[in-house]
Motif scaffolding. Structure first.
Motif, PDB file in Angstrom:
ATOM      1  N   TRP A  60     -18.173  13.770  40.471  1.00 31.90           N
ATOM      2  CA  TRP A  60     -18.209  12.805  39.367  1.00 31.90           C
ATOM      3  C   TRP A  60     -16.842  12.315  38.913  1.00 31.90           C
ATOM      4  CZ3 TRP A  60     -19.350  17.991  38.720  1.00 31.90           C
ATOM      5  CH2 TRP A  60     -18.509  18.711  37.878  1.00 31.90           C
ATOM      6  N   LEU A  61     -15.759  12.865  39.427  1.00 35.38           N
ATOM      7  CA  LEU A  61     -14.430  12.424  39.010  1.00 35.38           C
ATOM      8  C   LEU A  61     -13.746  11.618  40.109  1.00 35.38           C
ATOM      9  CD1 LEU A  61     -12.977  15.637  37.297  1.00 35.38           C
ATOM     10  CD2 LEU A  61     -13.850  13.582  36.186  1.00 35.38           C
ATOM     11  N   PRO A  62     -12.875  10.684  39.722  1.00 38.60           N
ATOM     12  CA  PRO A  62     -12.089   9.982  40.742  1.00 38.60           C
ATOM     13  C   PRO A  62     -11.095  10.942  41.405  1.00 38.60           C
ATOM     14  CG  PRO A  62     -11.426   9.283  38.539  1.00 38.60           C
ATOM     15  CD  PRO A  62     -12.611  10.188  38.380  1.00 38.60           C
ATOM     16  N   ALA A  63     -10.584  10.553  42.559  1.00 38.05           N
ATOM     17  CA  ALA A  63      -9.727  11.426  43.365  1.00 38.05           C
ATOM     18  C   ALA A  63      -8.501  11.933  42.599  1.00 38.05           C
ATOM     19  CB  ALA A  63      -9.286  10.692  44.623  1.00 38.05           C
ATOM     20  N   VAL A  64      -7.907  11.093  41.791  1.00 35.60           N
ATOM     21  CA  VAL A  64      -6.719  11.517  41.037  1.00 35.60           C
ATOM     22  C   VAL A  64      -7.068  12.648  40.084  1.00 35.60           C
ATOM     23  CG1 VAL A  64      -5.004  10.762  39.339  1.00 35.60           C
ATOM     24  CG2 VAL A  64      -5.593   9.277  41.243  1.00 35.60           C
ATOM     25  N   ARG A  65      -8.210  12.574  39.436  1.00 28.42           N
ATOM     26  CA  ARG A  65      -8.624  13.615  38.498  1.00 28.42           C
ATOM     27  C   ARG A  65      -9.051  14.892  39.230  1.00 28.42           C
ATOM     28  NH1 ARG A  65      -5.563  11.748  35.324  1.00 28.42           N
ATOM     29  NH2 ARG A  65      -6.170  10.058  33.987  1.00 28.42           N
ATOM     30  N   VAL A  66      -9.523  14.759  40.455  1.00 29.92           N
ATOM     31  CA  VAL A  66      -9.857  15.942  41.255  1.00 29.92           C
ATOM     32  C   VAL A  66      -8.588  16.736  41.542  1.00 29.92           C
ATOM     33  CG1 VAL A  66     -10.721  16.722  43.502  1.00 29.92           C
ATOM     34  CG2 VAL A  66     -11.935  14.925  42.256  1.00 29.92           C
ATOM     35  N   ILE A  67      -7.514  16.037  41.881  1.00 32.64           N
ATOM     36  CA  ILE A  67      -6.222  16.701  42.118  1.00 32.64           C
ATOM     37  C   ILE A  67      -5.733  17.339  40.821  1.00 32.64           C
ATOM     38  CG2 ILE A  67      -3.810  16.361  42.786  1.00 32.64           C
ATOM     39  CD1 ILE A  67      -5.794  16.146  45.098  1.00 32.64           C
ATOM     40  N   ASP A  68      -5.893  16.633  39.706  1.00 28.97           N
ATOM     41  CA  ASP A  68      -5.519  17.212  38.410  1.00 28.97           C
ATOM     42  C   ASP A  68      -6.316  18.482  38.135  1.00 28.97           C
ATOM     43  OD1 ASP A  68      -3.759  15.129  38.008  1.00 28.97           O
ATOM     44  OD2 ASP A  68      -5.084  14.013  36.652  1.00 28.97           O
ATOM     45  N   THR A  69      -7.597  18.474  38.468  1.00 28.70           N
ATOM     46  CA  THR A  69      -8.441  19.658  38.285  1.00 28.70           C
ATOM     47  C   THR A  69      -7.905  20.832  39.096  1.00 28.70           C
ATOM     48  OG1 THR A  69     -10.384  18.263  37.910  1.00 28.70           O
ATOM     49  CG2 THR A  69     -10.795  20.555  38.519  1.00 28.70           C
ATOM     50  N   LEU A  70      -7.550  20.573  40.345  1.00 28.24           N
ATOM     51  CA  LEU A  70      -6.987  21.617  41.198  1.00 28.24           C
ATOM     52  C   LEU A  70      -5.699  22.170  40.602  1.00 28.24           C
ATOM     53  CD1 LEU A  70      -6.915  23.143  43.986  1.00 28.24           C
ATOM     54  CD2 LEU A  70      -5.479  21.245  44.753  1.00 28.24           C
ATOM     55  N   PHE A  71      -4.801  21.283  40.212  1.00 28.69           N
ATOM     56  CA  PHE A  71      -3.509  21.710  39.666  1.00 28.69           C
ATOM     57  C   PHE A  71      -3.675  22.504  38.377  1.00 28.69           C
ATOM     58  CE2 PHE A  71      -0.687  18.205  41.698  1.00 28.69           C
ATOM     59  CZ  PHE A  71      -0.895  18.763  42.939  1.00 28.69           C
ATOM     60  N   ASP A 119      -1.748  13.413  34.432  1.00 23.18           N
ATOM     61  CA  ASP A 119      -1.188  13.653  35.769  1.00 23.18           C
ATOM     62  C   ASP A 119       0.113  14.443  35.674  1.00 23.18           C
ATOM     63  OD1 ASP A 119      -3.244  12.194  36.945  1.00 23.18           O
ATOM     64  OD2 ASP A 119      -2.086  10.340  36.983  1.00 23.18           O
ATOM     65  N   VAL A 120       0.978  14.029  34.775  1.00 20.42           N
ATOM     66  CA  VAL A 120       2.268  14.710  34.604  1.00 20.42           C
ATOM     67  C   VAL A 120       2.058  16.137  34.110  1.00 20.42           C
ATOM     68  CG1 VAL A 120       4.449  14.702  33.321  1.00 20.42           C
ATOM     69  CG2 VAL A 120       3.547  12.571  34.252  1.00 20.42           C
ATOM     70  N   LEU A 121       1.155  16.323  33.154  1.00 17.91           N
ATOM     71  CA  LEU A 121       0.858  17.658  32.642  1.00 17.91           C
ATOM     72  C   LEU A 121       0.313  18.552  33.748  1.00 17.91           C
ATOM     73  CD1 LEU A 121       0.434  19.708  30.293  1.00 17.91           C
ATOM     74  CD2 LEU A 121      -1.872  18.749  30.103  1.00 17.91           C
ATOM     75  N   ALA A 122      -0.663  18.043  34.511  1.00 20.04           N
ATOM     76  CA  ALA A 122      -1.273  18.843  35.567  1.00 20.04           C
ATOM     77  C   ALA A 122      -0.242  19.245  36.622  1.00 20.04           C
ATOM     78  CB  ALA A 122      -2.417  18.065  36.219  1.00 20.04           C
ATOM     79  N   LEU A 123       0.581  18.318  37.052  1.00 17.53           N
ATOM     80  CA  LEU A 123       1.593  18.625  38.062  1.00 17.53           C
ATOM     81  C   LEU A 123       2.641  19.589  37.522  1.00 17.53           C
ATOM     82  CD1 LEU A 123       2.668  18.148  40.887  1.00 17.53           C
ATOM     83  CD2 LEU A 123       3.913  16.173  40.010  1.00 17.53           C
ATOM     84  N   SER A 124       3.034  19.416  36.280  1.00 21.74           N
ATOM     85  CA  SER A 124       4.038  20.301  35.679  1.00 21.74           C
ATOM     86  C   SER A 124       3.504  21.717  35.505  1.00 21.74           C
ATOM     87  CB  SER A 124       4.477  19.743  34.325  1.00 21.74           C
ATOM     88  OG  SER A 124       5.057  18.475  34.491  1.00 21.74           O
ATOM     89  N   VAL A 125       2.275  21.848  35.036  1.00 25.87           N
ATOM     90  CA  VAL A 125       1.671  23.177  34.877  1.00 25.87           C
ATOM     91  C   VAL A 125       1.535  23.846  36.247  1.00 25.87           C
ATOM     92  CG1 VAL A 125      -0.483  24.365  34.268  1.00 25.87           C
ATOM     93  CG2 VAL A 125       0.495  22.691  32.707  1.00 25.87           C
ATOM     94  N   PHE A 126       1.098  23.068  37.236  1.00 26.94           N
ATOM     95  CA  PHE A 126       0.943  23.596  38.592  1.00 26.94           C
ATOM     96  C   PHE A 126       2.274  24.083  39.150  1.00 26.94           C
ATOM     97  CE2 PHE A 126       1.032  22.715  43.198  1.00 26.94           C
ATOM     98  CZ  PHE A 126       0.034  23.574  43.625  1.00 26.94           C
TER      99      PHE A 126
END
Length: 127
Positions: free
Chosen positions: A94-105, A43-50
């Motif tokens: 197939w992914l939970p909502a948190v991982r969907v947001i990570d995918t977007l980011f 989560d932290v990696l995805a948000l930071s990269v985004f």
């Protein structure tokens, strides 16, 4: 403005913001909003990269508009956003909502810098 300095300054600023977000984001949220911070390293990696990619894009585009037209970067960013939303929507099967947001980011976070590099290459080639 030196054309080679445009992507470097944008990426450098984006890296600084992304790193600051990774290290100080949870402290800021906890201190300012009194909210518990949840999330794992992904989560932290995805948000930071985004956030880093968005800051890099804004910095690069602002500097590029000062010396030329940045239409390719604007359209490219919009296309990356649409593709990232599509990838997130597809992954929601197939992914939970948190991982969907990570995918977007992550999709935006890696797609936007690619558009910036292609845009810079096109700009320098046209000179």
């Amino acid at each position: 403005v030196q054309t080679c300095a445009l992507p470097i300054s944008g990426f450098a600023y984006g890296l600084i913001v992304g790193a600051a977000m990774a290290f100080f984001g949870p402290l800021y949220i906890n201190h300012m909003f009194k909210l518990p911070v949840h999330g794992d390293r992904l989560d932290v990696l995805a948000l930071s990269v985004f956030m880093g990619a968005i800051i890099a894009q804004k910095t690069y585009t602002m500097l590029l508009y000062a010396v030329a037209e940045a239409r390719f970067v604007s359209f490219g960013t919009a296309i990356v956003a649409v593709l990232a939303i599509g990838a997130a929507a597809l992954s929601s099967i197939w992914l939970p909502a948190v991982r969907v947001i990570d995918t977007l980011f992550i999709a935006v976070g890696f797609g936007v810098p690619i558009v910036l590099m292609i845009g810079d290459h096109r700009y320098r080639r046209a000179l």
